[in-house]
Design a protein around this motif. Structure first.
Motif, PDB file in Angstrom:
ATOM      1  N   ARG A 118       0.841  -1.191   0.000  1.00  0.00           N
ATOM      2  CA  ARG A 118       0.000   0.000   0.000  1.00  0.00           C
ATOM      3  C   ARG A 118       0.880   1.246   0.000  1.00  0.00           C
ATOM      4  N   LEU A 119       0.493   2.207  -0.829  1.00  0.00           N
ATOM      5  CA  LEU A 119       1.234   3.459  -0.959  1.00  0.00           C
ATOM      6  C   LEU A 119       0.615   4.482  -0.016  1.00  0.00           C
ATOM      7  N   SER A 120       1.461   5.192   0.704  1.00  0.00           N
ATOM      8  CA  SER A 120       0.941   6.088   1.744  1.00  0.00           C
ATOM      9  C   SER A 120       1.144   7.564   1.429  1.00  0.00           C
ATOM     10  N   THR A 121       2.074   7.906   0.505  1.00  0.00           N
ATOM     11  CA  THR A 121       2.337   9.322   0.218  1.00  0.00           C
ATOM     12  C   THR A 121       2.042   9.634  -1.238  1.00  0.00           C
ATOM     13  N   TYR A 122       1.830  10.931  -1.508  1.00  0.00           N
ATOM     14  CA  TYR A 122       1.595  11.359  -2.889  1.00  0.00           C
ATOM     15  C   TYR A 122       2.818  11.065  -3.759  1.00  0.00           C
ATOM     16  N   GLU A 123       3.990  11.207  -3.174  1.00  0.00           N
ATOM     17  CA  GLU A 123       5.223  10.948  -3.917  1.00  0.00           C
ATOM     18  C   GLU A 123       5.275   9.500  -4.396  1.00  0.00           C
ATOM     19  N   GLU A 124       4.919   8.566  -3.520  1.00  0.00           N
ATOM     20  CA  GLU A 124       4.925   7.150  -3.891  1.00  0.00           C
ATOM     21  C   GLU A 124       3.887   6.855  -4.963  1.00  0.00           C
ATOM     22  N   GLU A 149      -7.771   2.607  -0.142  1.00  0.00           N
ATOM     23  CA  GLU A 149      -8.413   2.825  -1.431  1.00  0.00           C
ATOM     24  C   GLU A 149      -7.749   1.946  -2.500  1.00  0.00           C
ATOM     25  N   LYS A 150      -8.545   1.593  -3.489  1.00  0.00           N
ATOM     26  CA  LYS A 150      -8.054   0.841  -4.646  1.00  0.00           C
ATOM     27  C   LYS A 150      -8.150   1.769  -5.855  1.00  0.00           C
ATOM     28  N   VAL A 151      -7.016   2.043  -6.496  1.00  0.00           N
ATOM     29  CA  VAL A 151      -6.962   3.036  -7.563  1.00  0.00           C
ATOM     30  C   VAL A 151      -6.668   2.349  -8.898  1.00  0.00           C
ATOM     31  N   ALA A 152      -7.542   2.552  -9.865  1.00  0.00           N
ATOM     32  CA  ALA A 152      -7.314   2.056 -11.225  1.00  0.00           C
ATOM     33  C   ALA A 152      -6.922   3.241 -12.095  1.00  0.00           C
ATOM     34  N   VAL A 153      -5.703   3.205 -12.628  1.00  0.00           N
ATOM     35  CA  VAL A 153      -5.166   4.314 -13.417  1.00  0.00           C
ATOM     36  C   VAL A 153      -5.094   3.896 -14.887  1.00  0.00           C
ATOM     37  N   ARG A 154      -5.686   4.715 -15.745  1.00  0.00           N
ATOM     38  CA  ARG A 154      -5.607   4.484 -17.199  1.00  0.00           C
ATOM     39  C   ARG A 154      -4.589   5.469 -17.776  1.00  0.00           C
ATOM     40  N   ALA A 197       4.278   6.888 -12.794  1.00  0.00           N
ATOM     41  CA  ALA A 197       5.359   7.158 -13.736  1.00  0.00           C
ATOM     42  C   ALA A 197       6.092   5.875 -14.136  1.00  0.00           C
ATOM     43  N   THR A 198       6.304   4.988 -13.178  1.00  0.00           N
ATOM     44  CA  THR A 198       6.952   3.710 -13.475  1.00  0.00           C
ATOM     45  C   THR A 198       6.108   2.888 -14.424  1.00  0.00           C
ATOM     46  N   ALA A 199       4.800   2.854 -14.200  1.00  0.00           N
ATOM     47  CA  ALA A 199       3.901   2.107 -15.084  1.00  0.00           C
ATOM     48  C   ALA A 199       3.926   2.685 -16.499  1.00  0.00           C
ATOM     49  N   ALA A 200       3.929   4.021 -16.600  1.00  0.00           N
ATOM     50  CA  ALA A 200       3.958   4.660 -17.923  1.00  0.00           C
ATOM     51  C   ALA A 200       5.273   4.389 -18.635  1.00  0.00           C
ATOM     52  N   SER A 201       6.388   4.389 -17.903  1.00  0.00           N
ATOM     53  CA  SER A 201       7.687   4.134 -18.525  1.00  0.00           C
ATOM     54  C   SER A 201       7.793   2.695 -19.023  1.00  0.00           C
ATOM     55  N   ARG A 202       6.987   1.785 -18.473  1.00  0.00           N
ATOM     56  CA  ARG A 202       6.941   0.399 -18.956  1.00  0.00           C
ATOM     57  C   ARG A 202       5.874   0.203 -20.023  1.00  0.00           C
ATOM     58  N   TYR A 203       5.270   1.278 -20.445  1.00  0.00           N
ATOM     59  CA  TYR A 203       4.251   1.260 -21.496  1.00  0.00           C
ATOM     60  C   TYR A 203       3.030   0.429 -21.100  1.00  0.00           C
ATOM     61  N   LYS A 204       2.690   0.476 -19.828  1.00  0.00           N
ATOM     62  CA  LYS A 204       1.452  -0.158 -19.381  1.00  0.00           C
ATOM     63  C   LYS A 204       0.277   0.737 -19.740  1.00  0.00           C
ATOM     64  N   ASN A 205      -0.809   0.147 -20.147  1.00  0.00           N
ATOM     65  CA  ASN A 205      -2.023   0.911 -20.472  1.00  0.00           C
ATOM     66  C   ASN A 205      -2.869   1.164 -19.235  1.00  0.00           C
ATOM     67  N   THR A 206      -2.818   0.232 -18.303  1.00  0.00           N
ATOM     68  CA  THR A 206      -3.557   0.395 -17.051  1.00  0.00           C
ATOM     69  C   THR A 206      -2.717  -0.147 -15.904  1.00  0.00           C
ATOM     70  N   VAL A 207      -2.947   0.367 -14.730  1.00  0.00           N
ATOM     71  CA  VAL A 207      -2.268  -0.125 -13.547  1.00  0.00           C
ATOM     72  C   VAL A 207      -3.205   0.065 -12.355  1.00  0.00           C
ATOM     73  N   THR A 208      -3.217  -0.901 -11.466  1.00  0.00           N
ATOM     74  CA  THR A 208      -4.044  -0.823 -10.264  1.00  0.00           C
ATOM     75  C   THR A 208      -3.136  -0.706  -9.046  1.00  0.00           C
ATOM     76  N   LEU A 209      -3.387   0.308  -8.228  1.00  0.00           N
ATOM     77  CA  LEU A 209      -2.591   0.573  -7.037  1.00  0.00           C
ATOM     78  C   LEU A 209      -3.478   0.515  -5.798  1.00  0.00           C
ATOM     79  N   LYS A 210      -2.850   0.258  -4.674  1.00  0.00           N
ATOM     80  CA  LYS A 210      -3.561   0.310  -3.395  1.00  0.00           C
ATOM     81  C   LYS A 210      -2.923   1.396  -2.541  1.00  0.00           C
ATOM     82  N   THR A 211      -3.756   2.242  -1.945  1.00  0.00           N
ATOM     83  CA  THR A 211      -3.247   3.342  -1.123  1.00  0.00           C
ATOM     84  C   THR A 211      -3.902   3.301   0.254  1.00  0.00           C
ATOM     85  N   THR A 212      -3.298   4.012   1.167  1.00  0.00           N
ATOM     86  CA  THR A 212      -3.841   4.058   2.532  1.00  0.00           C
ATOM     87  C   THR A 212      -4.946   5.106   2.671  1.00  0.00           C
TER      88      THR A 212
END
Length: 393
Positions: free
Chosen positions: A34-40, A100-105, A46-61
């Motif tokens: 789980r990611l706790s800060t805006y920086e993370e 929270e569960k975040v789906a980023v496109r 940014a890491t997902a975009a640099s790997r050319y991912k179209n979508t990524v799902t993150l979990k935050t506190t």
């Protein structure tokens, strides 16, 4: 293994490794905890975009906050190609156990287009090297507007720099990456212009920040405006700039847009001729290699024919030795010649080979049984040899 086959195997291996690398990068998770800060959070996007991912799902506190500028800057640090072509993302979040569960496109272009942006931005930034920050800003501002037409259905820096048509994100991102390469501090500002989603820039000149909007300065055709060129917040009507710190505006001075236009060559024409040159060189290399291959085949064929001829002559020599040994009474060797030498000469050996069958037939022919004929032969032989019959006295 030949040298050509080794090169082919190496090239195929490199391509295979690149494909595996891309596939593995897409499969690897960006974050497992789980990611706790805006920086993370922004770093993960940014890491997902640099790997050319179209979508990524993150979990935050907690409820996430996505900062476009932060993500774009991180992309520029991680991967220049992705930074030039990444131009938008959107996200939704839903409650999850413990956070929270975040789906980023993520929206971005292909690796090929990213590479093209890298090349073209380097060409332009190299052309303005040595100019003042103000001249760099104005030169690129005028160049992009004169080489681009607004097209709401298009986007991205690649379309702006190569096709010459894009929406606001193409103008802003092309300006952004060229300024970055030229060493001029710059940002992308995402917000609303005239109540619609819009992207523009801020740039620093001589220690002061200014607002700049290339899209709204494009008046169509070869007409360049400066109503949104290096403006302060007070002169920045129609934009929801989100609290930038541009305190003053700067007057337009220096060279005209036409003069800056003549500064830059036609990069598309150069690229096309370069491609034609590479294709022509490749074709010439192919013809040269094909000619060498044909020559090698010809030499190999001549070598094999020579070997076959030598083998044939050796077999013929052995055959002549057998024939001359069996029929020494018929095939007399001249006394004044060297037999070992004469038997090995091609004309003599060939003549001997042609007479083998005739010699064999003469030896196998039966003697005649006619007495008169025999007597006649004997008589003729005796008379010719000088013998005379004894007569009575």
């Amino acid at each position: 293994m030949s040298k050509g086959k080794k090169v082919k195997v190496v090239i195929e291996g490199i391509i295979l490794l690149f494909i595996v690398y891309c596939v593995v990068l897409k499969m690897l998770p960006v974050s497992t905890g789980r990611l706790s800060t805006y920086e993370e959070i922004n770093d993960a996007v940014a890491t997902a975009a640099s790997r050319y991912k179209n979508t990524v799902t993150l979990k935050t506190t907690g409820e996430p906050y996505m900062d476009y500028q932060s993500v774009l800057d991180k992309l520029m640090e991680k991967n220049m190609y992705a930074g030039g072509e990444f131009y938008a993302f959107s996200y939704v979040y839903t409650p999850d156990s413990g956070g929270e569960k975040v789906a980023v496109r993520i929206s971005h272009m292909s690796r090929l287009k990213s590479f093209l942006v890298f090349i073209r931005s380097g060409q332009i930034s190299g052309k303005i090297k040595g100019l003042s920050d103000y001249e760099k800003v104005k030169a690129v501002h005028d160049y992009i507007i004169l080489h681009n037409e607004y097209n709401r259905s298009s986007g991205g820096a690649c379309n702006t720099l190569y096709r010459g048509d894009s929406a606001c994100n193409g103008y802003a991102l092309a300006f952004y990456i060229i300024m970055k390469k030229a060493g001029v501090p710059v940002t992308c500002e995402y917000g609303y212009g005239l109540e619609s989603e819009h992207l523009w820039n801020r740039v620093q000149v001589d220690g002061h920040w200014y607002n700049i909007d290339l899209t709204w300065d494009d008046l169509g055709g070869q007409n360049v405006g400066y109503d949104y060129f290096l403006k302060s917040d007070a002169d920045w009507q129609g934009h929801d700039h989100g609290g930038s710190d541009a305190e003053v505006s700067m007057d337009v001075t220096g060279k005209t847009a036409a003069e800056y236009y003549r500064m830059f060559p036609n990069y598309n024409a150069i690229m096309i001729w370069s491609i034609i040159g590479v294709i022509a060189a490749g074709f010439a290399l192919y013809i040269w290699l094909l000619d060498r291959k044909m020559k090698r085949k010809k030499l190999e064929k001549a070598r094999l024919e020579a070997q076959e001829e030598a083998q044939r002559m050796e077999e013929l020599h052995k055959r002549m030795q057998v024939v001359t040994g069996a029929f020494t009474d018929e095939a007399t060797v001249p006394a004044d010649r060297n037999a070992d030498t004469d038997y090995q000469t091609a004309p003599y050996m060939t003549q001997m080979a042609e007479n083998v069958d005739e010699i064999t037939m003469n030896h196998e022919q039966p003697q005649t049984a006619d007495p008169s004929e025999s007597a006649s032969q004997n008589k003729g032989s005796g008379a010719h040899s000088g013998f005379r019959l004894k007569q009575d006295d």
